[in-house]
Design an enzyme around this catalytic site. Sequence first.
Site, mmCIF file in Angstrom:
data_model
loop_
_atom_site.group_PDB
_atom_site.id
_atom_site.type_symbol
_atom_site.label_atom_id
_atom_site.label_comp_id
_atom_site.label_asym_id
_atom_site.label_seq_id
_atom_site.Cartn_x
_atom_site.Cartn_y
_atom_site.Cartn_z
ATOM 1 N N ASP A 185 38.774 22.224 20.902
ATOM 2 C CA ASP A 185 39.341 21.204 20.010
ATOM 3 C C ASP A 185 38.741 21.290 18.627
ATOM 4 O O ASP A 185 37.687 21.877 18.432
ATOM 5 C CB ASP A 185 38.970 19.819 20.561
ATOM 6 C CG ASP A 185 40.011 19.307 21.520
ATOM 7 O OD1 ASP A 185 41.110 19.847 21.508
ATOM 8 O OD2 ASP A 185 39.690 18.359 22.254
ATOM 9 N N LYS A 219 45.014 24.503 16.044
ATOM 10 C CA LYS A 219 45.908 25.325 15.222
ATOM 11 C C LYS A 219 47.272 25.525 15.871
ATOM 12 O O LYS A 219 48.141 26.201 15.331
ATOM 13 C CB LYS A 219 45.268 26.703 14.995
ATOM 14 C CG LYS A 219 43.979 26.642 14.214
ATOM 15 C CD LYS A 219 44.129 27.315 12.853
ATOM 16 C CE LYS A 219 42.955 27.008 11.953
ATOM 17 N NZ LYS A 219 41.741 27.717 12.385
ATOM 18 N N MET A 258 39.023 6.206 16.455
ATOM 19 C CA MET A 258 40.287 6.529 15.781
ATOM 20 C C MET A 258 40.847 5.306 15.062
ATOM 21 O O MET A 258 42.068 5.088 15.051
ATOM 22 C CB MET A 258 41.321 7.052 16.807
ATOM 23 C CG MET A 258 40.864 8.317 17.513
ATOM 24 S SD MET A 258 42.087 8.947 18.683
ATOM 25 C CE MET A 258 41.807 7.863 20.085
HETATM 26 N N1 SAH Z 1 36.514 12.407 23.696
HETATM 27 C C1 SAH Z 1 35.874 11.996 22.463
HETATM 28 C C2 SAH Z 1 36.766 11.063 21.648
HETATM 29 C C3 SAH Z 1 38.057 11.709 21.211
HETATM 30 S S1 SAH Z 1 39.023 10.668 20.177
HETATM 31 C C4 SAH Z 1 34.541 11.333 22.800
HETATM 32 O O1 SAH Z 1 34.264 11.019 23.960
HETATM 33 O O2 SAH Z 1 33.731 11.190 21.882
HETATM 34 C C5 SAH Z 1 38.457 11.151 18.586
HETATM 35 C C6 SAH Z 1 37.654 10.031 17.961
HETATM 36 O O3 SAH Z 1 36.334 10.039 18.447
HETATM 37 C C7 SAH Z 1 37.486 10.154 16.471
HETATM 38 O O4 SAH Z 1 38.615 9.666 15.774
HETATM 39 C C8 SAH Z 1 36.306 9.272 16.241
HETATM 40 O O5 SAH Z 1 36.648 7.915 16.306
HETATM 41 C C9 SAH Z 1 35.459 9.594 17.445
HETATM 42 N N2 SAH Z 1 34.468 10.635 17.173
HETATM 43 C C10 SAH Z 1 34.379 11.833 17.760
HETATM 44 N N3 SAH Z 1 33.297 12.518 17.297
HETATM 45 C C11 SAH Z 1 32.692 11.706 16.418
HETATM 46 C C12 SAH Z 1 31.516 11.806 15.611
HETATM 47 N N4 SAH Z 1 30.745 12.903 15.625
HETATM 48 N N5 SAH Z 1 31.193 10.775 14.824
HETATM 49 C C13 SAH Z 1 31.934 9.647 14.800
HETATM 50 N N6 SAH Z 1 33.040 9.511 15.530
HETATM 51 C C14 SAH Z 1 33.410 10.505 16.341
#
Ligand code: SAH
Length: 437
Positions: A230, A252, A367
């Site tokens: 991803d 992509k 998000m």
């Molecule tokens: N599966 C992922 C979440 C996917 S949804 C998890 O468990 O973390 C994607 C969202 O995750 C982003 O829009 C943001 O809100 C959050 N996110 C993912 N990585 C992040 C990071 N390093 N810092 C802050 N928010 C993050």
Amino acid sequence: MTANPYPLGLRLHGRRVVVVGGGTVATRRVPALMDAGADVLLVAPELTPALRAQVDAGRLHWVPRRFEPEDLDGAWLVQVAIDDPMAAASVSAVAAERRIFCVRADDRTAATAWTPAVTRHGPVTVAVLGGGDPRRAMTVRDAIRDLLAVRLGSDGTASTRGRPGSSAGATGGTDVVGAGGAGSAGSAGGAGGGRRAGRVALVGAGPGDPELITVKGWRLLTEADVVVADRLVPGLLLDELRPDVELVDASKIPYGPSRAQEEINQILVDRALAGAVVVRLKGGDPYVFGRGGEELLACAAAGVPVTVVPGVTSSIAAPAAAGIPVTHRGVAHEFTVVSGHLAPDSPASLVRWDALAGLHGTLVILMGLKNLAAITATLIAHGRPPQTPAAVVQEATTGTQRVLRSTLGEVAADLLAADLRPPAVVVVGDVVGTLDG
Ligand code: SAH
């Protein structure tokens, strides 16, 4: 001059091992015996709480008194984990008389067996003896462990991949066998004619810092033929892949989001049916807004075996990286993780924002930047006080992490002023600021 020890791998499954002593040494020794499936009998007047918990759970037998010779009845091995040299020597003497190997924590020279320093890497166990010097053994073991973490994927692949089921390990993750039934991987047309069986691992890569992937996730990554990654996956993890690994950048893939997901599912299934070990690497945890469930179902429908390796989710790690605990005694006894990708008034929204407004605990919104003004307004309209502390954490656990502190009433405006961007999480609740000062 003493002779060299003779190394052995003891297959202890279902076999009686007696551990004499119930203190910290026994606490450290018992888990590996249990991992080997040994039938462990503890002999000690008292136990540490950790051992006691295992006894209470019915995983260990306990004789609550000092050692008696009959305790060794039926034993294949005895571990002496007590300090008292006289008592230890008497256990040793009984063991020697009965030809039972005896490990002594108090005196290596009096022992008939030594426990090595160990590192486990999937199906491979490396055991190091340091000529009676445990520190030397551990130093060598640590060096080997580091080497294996990097190398086993390339050097050990032939042996680990050749045996179906061995490369993904059996412990820790959730092993799901596809609809084709156990052992029939690839029944939909792939693995016939003696070709090796492919499989898919859905691996959580963690929030951003490449060191926050799990040990198991990292191992599977080093064993992969194909990696489907991803956008949010830490780039450094991909940097270390072998050159012959096929890397598919899922971000992509053209077409709209739902069509792209179908494409990804198809790539996972096709490659696995062709015999590849496929790692689907996803940001954070695969099942937290990661569509991991859809990929699992697609693989299962095609008869492809899937292993799920949980990851460190940004919903907890991003607040933590900004010094915000999602729970804190006396402050928050709950945390709720919610997606803000749909506006609160969207007909497609599955979130009861009005109900969330009534909670006292921590609210973590993923998000949610685009809709933050509407979200905060909705929460306030339904009763969450505007002065509730709030924070935004962008690109948490990476070198470009940014943190904004604000309040529920002002965070949406402050966010625009500070020009924060995704990926970011929004944290609302009194835990924000709890650890400050
Ligand atoms: N599966 C992922 C979440 C996917 S949804 C998890 O468990 O973390 C994607 C969202 O995750 C982003 O829009 C943001 O809100 C959050 N996110 C993912 N990585 C992040 C990071 N390093 N810092 C802050 N928010 C993050």
